[in-house]
Design an enzyme around this catalytic site. Structure first.
Site, PDB file in Angstrom:
ATOM      1  N   ARG A 131     -17.946 -14.202 -20.320  1.00 45.80           N
ATOM      2  CA  ARG A 131     -18.493 -14.824 -21.528  1.00 45.80           C
ATOM      3  C   ARG A 131     -19.487 -15.930 -21.178  1.00 45.80           C
ATOM      4  O   ARG A 131     -20.540 -16.037 -21.778  1.00 45.80           O
ATOM      5  CB  ARG A 131     -17.357 -15.382 -22.391  1.00 45.80           C
ATOM      6  N   THR A 189      -8.268 -16.048 -12.540  1.00 43.01           N
ATOM      7  CA  THR A 189      -9.187 -15.584 -13.580  1.00 43.01           C
ATOM      8  C   THR A 189     -10.150 -14.598 -12.961  1.00 43.01           C
ATOM      9  O   THR A 189     -10.541 -14.755 -11.800  1.00 43.01           O
ATOM     10  CB  THR A 189      -9.976 -16.748 -14.219  1.00 43.01           C
ATOM     11  N   ARG A 245     -29.873  10.075 -17.994  1.00 46.03           N
ATOM     12  CA  ARG A 245     -29.626   9.086 -19.034  1.00 46.03           C
ATOM     13  C   ARG A 245     -29.833   7.661 -18.559  1.00 46.03           C
ATOM     14  O   ARG A 245     -29.725   7.350 -17.380  1.00 46.03           O
ATOM     15  CB  ARG A 245     -28.185   9.209 -19.541  1.00 46.03           C
ATOM     16  N   ARG A 271      -9.212  -6.280 -16.774  1.00 45.34           N
ATOM     17  CA  ARG A 271      -8.175  -7.290 -16.505  1.00 45.34           C
ATOM     18  C   ARG A 271      -6.956  -6.705 -15.810  1.00 45.34           C
ATOM     19  O   ARG A 271      -6.139  -7.452 -15.276  1.00 45.34           O
ATOM     20  CB  ARG A 271      -7.690  -7.910 -17.824  1.00 45.34           C
ATOM     21  N   ARG A 293      -2.227 -18.140 -24.642  1.00 43.19           N
ATOM     22  CA  ARG A 293      -2.948 -19.384 -24.896  1.00 43.19           C
ATOM     23  C   ARG A 293      -2.105 -20.199 -25.866  1.00 43.19           C
ATOM     24  O   ARG A 293      -1.647 -19.681 -26.870  1.00 43.19           O
ATOM     25  CB  ARG A 293      -4.333 -19.105 -25.468  1.00 43.19           C
ATOM     26  N   GLY A 352      -7.051 -20.303 -15.655  1.00 36.88           N
ATOM     27  CA  GLY A 352      -8.453 -20.649 -15.557  1.00 36.88           C
ATOM     28  C   GLY A 352      -8.738 -22.055 -16.064  1.00 36.88           C
ATOM     29  O   GLY A 352      -7.859 -22.920 -16.049  1.00 36.88           O
ATOM     30  N   ASP A 353      -9.951 -22.293 -16.524  1.00 38.09           N
ATOM     31  CA  ASP A 353     -10.340 -23.656 -16.869  1.00 38.09           C
ATOM     32  C   ASP A 353      -9.549 -24.227 -18.045  1.00 38.09           C
ATOM     33  O   ASP A 353      -9.179 -25.400 -18.030  1.00 38.09           O
ATOM     34  CB  ASP A 353     -11.852 -23.772 -17.096  1.00 38.09           C
ATOM     35  N   GLY A 366      -6.039 -15.877 -19.953  1.00 36.74           N
ATOM     36  CA  GLY A 366      -6.196 -14.436 -19.742  1.00 36.74           C
ATOM     37  C   GLY A 366      -5.559 -14.022 -18.427  1.00 36.74           C
ATOM     38  O   GLY A 366      -5.676 -14.731 -17.434  1.00 36.74           O
ATOM     39  N   ASP A 382     -13.133 -14.257 -13.753  1.00 43.19           N
ATOM     40  CA  ASP A 382     -14.528 -14.695 -13.947  1.00 43.19           C
ATOM     41  C   ASP A 382     -15.151 -15.422 -12.748  1.00 43.19           C
ATOM     42  O   ASP A 382     -16.369 -15.537 -12.668  1.00 43.19           O
ATOM     43  CB  ASP A 382     -14.626 -15.594 -15.178  1.00 43.19           C
ATOM     44  N   LYS A 441     -36.772   8.358 -11.207  1.00 40.86           N
ATOM     45  CA  LYS A 441     -35.316   8.300 -11.169  1.00 40.86           C
ATOM     46  C   LYS A 441     -34.722   9.137 -12.278  1.00 40.86           C
ATOM     47  O   LYS A 441     -35.204   9.121 -13.402  1.00 40.86           O
ATOM     48  CB  LYS A 441     -34.847   6.859 -11.345  1.00 40.86           C
ATOM     49  N   ASP A 445     -15.412 -18.506 -12.156  1.00 36.58           N
ATOM     50  CA  ASP A 445     -16.328 -19.518 -12.690  1.00 36.58           C
ATOM     51  C   ASP A 445     -15.807 -20.934 -12.509  1.00 36.58           C
ATOM     52  O   ASP A 445     -16.094 -21.819 -13.318  1.00 36.58           O
ATOM     53  CB  ASP A 445     -16.577 -19.235 -14.178  1.00 36.58           C
TER      54      ASP A 445
END
Lengths: 327, 327, 327, 327
Positions: C175, C129, C166, C258, C75, C105-106, C14, C131, C216, C133
């Site tokens: 993810r 990435t 609201r 992204r 990918r 990423g990973d 990504g 993320d 609130k 992570d």
């Protein structure tokens, strides 16, 4: 009149956000109507130096959102000479370019006007300037983007002005025209503005400030760079003496006003103008600037477009509005 | 030591984005831990003039995203005097405020240090300054936001610089510290930077520009306002003479760097610091600034925090990086 | 070990804001150290299909501020096969590329790990990435930009939520990792967050909302897309039933997270990592990801970097912070 | 007709950026003309529940740049009943409010129309809706801001679409009107758009995509939420089957379109409308919406303003423009 087969496009004078969207529209419209498009680099300099690229659909992909101009821009002294224009014409002929779209402001159109008469050459102008100071169009490409850049910047200044109880004098662009100062002044909630058209002096500002709310924690004066009062720093000096309770500061916004992503409005305007310019040329329009008045496309002869607008009348309505809103 | 029942909070010195997020965190953490919170207006001036508001949860609703400071800020001459501090102490006593959280920079902490010793009063400082020039924390509140404001502005300038083949000298904030210039210089892809720590002169810049790509269509020099070379305009004058092929322009970014919405990083940092300050006070911390080093919360005594960092060592790595990236 | 003369660079998986800044740094550092740089298109697919461009200094001019990746990304299923990797190796050899920098990423690093062992080929990974992570770096390239995109979007949602009283459930990316939800949740002043690491269910949210301020006018729940509770819509349905007084709405932020201009932090991080990767390769580093821990550059073997971080411990501190701040 | 001494102001229906600027202008203009201004909370609900605040100049300080509405907004079922309107009238009488300015869309004006006739009560409407779907004004307050929010979001999506060779279906607001889709579609350089007015089906889109450049690395379809084709997800499913070479994704922009800082244009428009509404009331205008046509202020009776515009004619020009630009 022979059918136009190859349209040259260039950007000239000061750059403005949306010029790339205009170039894209000229190229895509040209190809749609089965005309070749040639991009000249650095405005009229590119004509004189024969510096150009052939534009295809891909050459303008993914540029609609970019500030600046991929064709670069310049002010050309040489194009003001007979010899320079002769070279330009010879290069256009040699490259089989038989019409031009020039994107720029009044200087650009004055050059285009001379050239188009001298060589009976079809040219359409696109109003690309942040100043919005042309007859023949309600809005120029880049004006709305510049206004939003000013508003974003002054919103930031308001944060710090509020926190410190400060009076800020903010200088915005507009050498001969106070339109940026006028609209952005309303947009930021300015306490007062100074513009060349209004013949205001510092005393007028002092008078206004005296009559505005005395409990305000910050005050913002927006001043056009061309105002006669002598620039933001001179104004600030007078104000600091008169209002010692405020810590008076100056901010000159400068060149950030020319750059950045164009707004949606400037992209749509530029797209529409670019298509209209190409279709205008194909329909026999020439020696004119394309513009939008009351949402309709109109063509205005160069000599009329470059007459500076009479802002006096316009500005009095708006100045009154600022008086009410800052009351 | 008696239990703290009422914490005063104030912002002092130059404002920075994220101060409101810090105030919110102090108030919410106070209430969470069943402590009252009193907000003083205009920094130490509010202590001296007994100008304050009682803060409840709602008083800090919907301010995390706002630039500036709802408590306003000022530099206080009076707090540098024995009499001023006496008044401040008397007011704190009278209002039953038994601890303080002060949000600001080195000047703020020097005042806090004197006061806390003079009256044995518990104070925790929160680093709120765009300059990131304090020992005891990797980042100050507002630094990241100011960097992004600079980067956004110079991105706009790059658009117009590219279109016109221009060399821009951009002056950013940082009177004693070149950290904003350093990081933003990398972020905007500057060709060179000038910072106070590096003892560079214009010849160094000229040398760098001579060795960078000659085919670049624009060049950007980022200069810290405190640099010894004499300001952006003086530097620009030298560069214009040396590089007549570039149209050299100056942009002084000025006060826009202090305002605007804080970035996510500054909001998170401010939130964390605000909670840590309150919890620190309740746990007996005092006379210290809360900071974050290697992602851990640390408390640094005021006298150590206000020693200016030795940027020499840091900056050499980063200056080298700019040399490589602009190669 | 022979001297490295040509480094390949690619982006894979990504995309994330700052990948272009990383490519630029790899290219500029390569040229600075007199190494050629070859850019492969669409990640490992470019290796397999021999789709590449030779990178010079100009090829990365003016991209530091652009989202996405000029080398494109994908990918690659084929790279997971022995045959695919054989083709990739043969192409690298044929083009005399003797080392690789892979940005991703990973998944990207798992592929790199297999390939580097299979062919004893020097590869350095750059953590690109949104993320955040990965083990071995405090921050990945794109994380800070994505956080600010989320915060900007939710600030807008807060405006309308406040105006309409609201309750909004906002789903953000992540993810397997709730880090984006965690930090952005603090940044936007969320009333509660739901992340995969915390094993929370809707009852926990209900419980939190019951104990937060009932006065609130708006409430915002930030939820990571990977959370087990079943997605933003399912959560919203439960909340709407329980709190009929709020008009409950869902907003799935999606792919805007992204894209966009990288923040200053991501540009600086990417610049630093790109230079470190090239210098690491030249110094014999291989089979590792470059990262930054406590502001120092570190290299972590691929097999360690791709182990997902234990967010449990981290998140409890931050979840507590949200409880206090939304109290 | 007695002189108006106290004007009520309220915001109703969906909120839009610029409503605060409009409230500010109403308040400041009222005070300038020596009229009191009363703000009712949550639209017509505030009238019925007698929920109001007295507005002074300071109550609208520093709100011109804020999204949402400080008076809050709601849709009121009760105001559609005779009893509800009776209560509203009684409260207005009791508070000596003798005229109303209502800021909202067509639902708001339908309610105003009934009420003004029923009780012979002077009301002026201000067009505050992002949809721009009202007769009697070229632009509504919030439309330009929403367009720029969409364009910013899709620019981000374009980054990731370009990097991944993806086809994106982006759903924007506009239940009955495709104007947001139309203008933003041009602004983002969309390959195609789908709007309710144009009676397009997915086959039309397929046809367009077949005839657009096949070498494009990304394609963006902008679809109005109200389009008959069945929503972005259904369209995406068809496209994915037809164009397996693109990875098709959906993005529903949702509520971010209602929030955020208003653009300069919306601030100026709102400021002008607010002043014109007050001055109109004082000059005897009533039962009408204030608007701007060809840059002039005009008043249009409510019953005419709420007739939905015939977008058919407008849209054909613009749809043609998209065809040319995406060619």
């Amino acid at each position: 009149m022979n059918k136009i087969k190859n349209i040259g496009v260039l950007t000239s004078g000061g750059d403005s956000p949306g010029m790339n969207a205009a170039i894209r529209a000229v190229v895509r419209a040209g190809i749609y109507h089965e005309v070749e498009v040639t991009g000249f680099i650095r405005g009229y300099e590119g004509l004189i130096n024969n510096d150009f690229v052939n534009m295809d659909r891909k050459s303008v992909a993914n540029i609609i959102q970019r500030g600046g101009t991929i064709l670069k821009t310049a002010r050309s002294e040489a194009f003001n000479t007979v010899e320079g224009r002769k070279k330009a014409y010879d290069n256009l002929k040699a490259n089989h370019v038989d019409a031009l779209v020039v994107i720029g402001g009044d200087g650009t159109f004055r050059g285009a006007s001379v050239f188009s008469k001298e060589y009976d050459f079809p040219i359409i102008g696109l109003p690309g300037t942040i100043d919005n100071d042309l007859e023949g169009t309600d809005f120029t490409i880049g004006y709305d983007s510049a206004l939003n850049t000013v508003v974003d910047a002054v919103d930031k200044i308001r944060d710090t002005a509020e926190s410190h109880d400060r009076l800020f004098v903010v200088e915005v662009m507009g050498r001969d025209s106070g339109l940026i100062a006028l609209r952005s002044g309303i947009g930021v909630g300015a306490e007062a503005i100074m513009i060349p058209e209004a013949n205001m002096d510092v005393d007028d500002i002092l008078h206004k400030l005296d009559h505005s709310r005395q409990d305000k924690s910050s005050k913002i004066i927006v001043i056009a760079e061309g105002d006669e009062a002598g620039g933001a720093f001179a104004v600030a000096e007078v104000l600091q003496k008169k209002y010692p309770q405020y810590d008076t500061k100056v901010s000159v916004l400068g060149h950030i006003q020319r750059g950045g992503k164009p707004t949606c409005m400037d992209r749509v305007l530029a797209s529409r103008f670019g298509v209209a310019a190409v279709e205008g040329l194909l329909n026999g329009e020439r020696g004119a600037m394309v513009g939008q008045i009351n949402r309709e496309i109109v063509f205005t002869p160069f000599d009329h477009a470059t007459k500076h607008i009479d802002a006096e009348k316009v500005s009095s309505t708006w100045l009154k509005l600022i008086d009410i809103l800052s009351f």
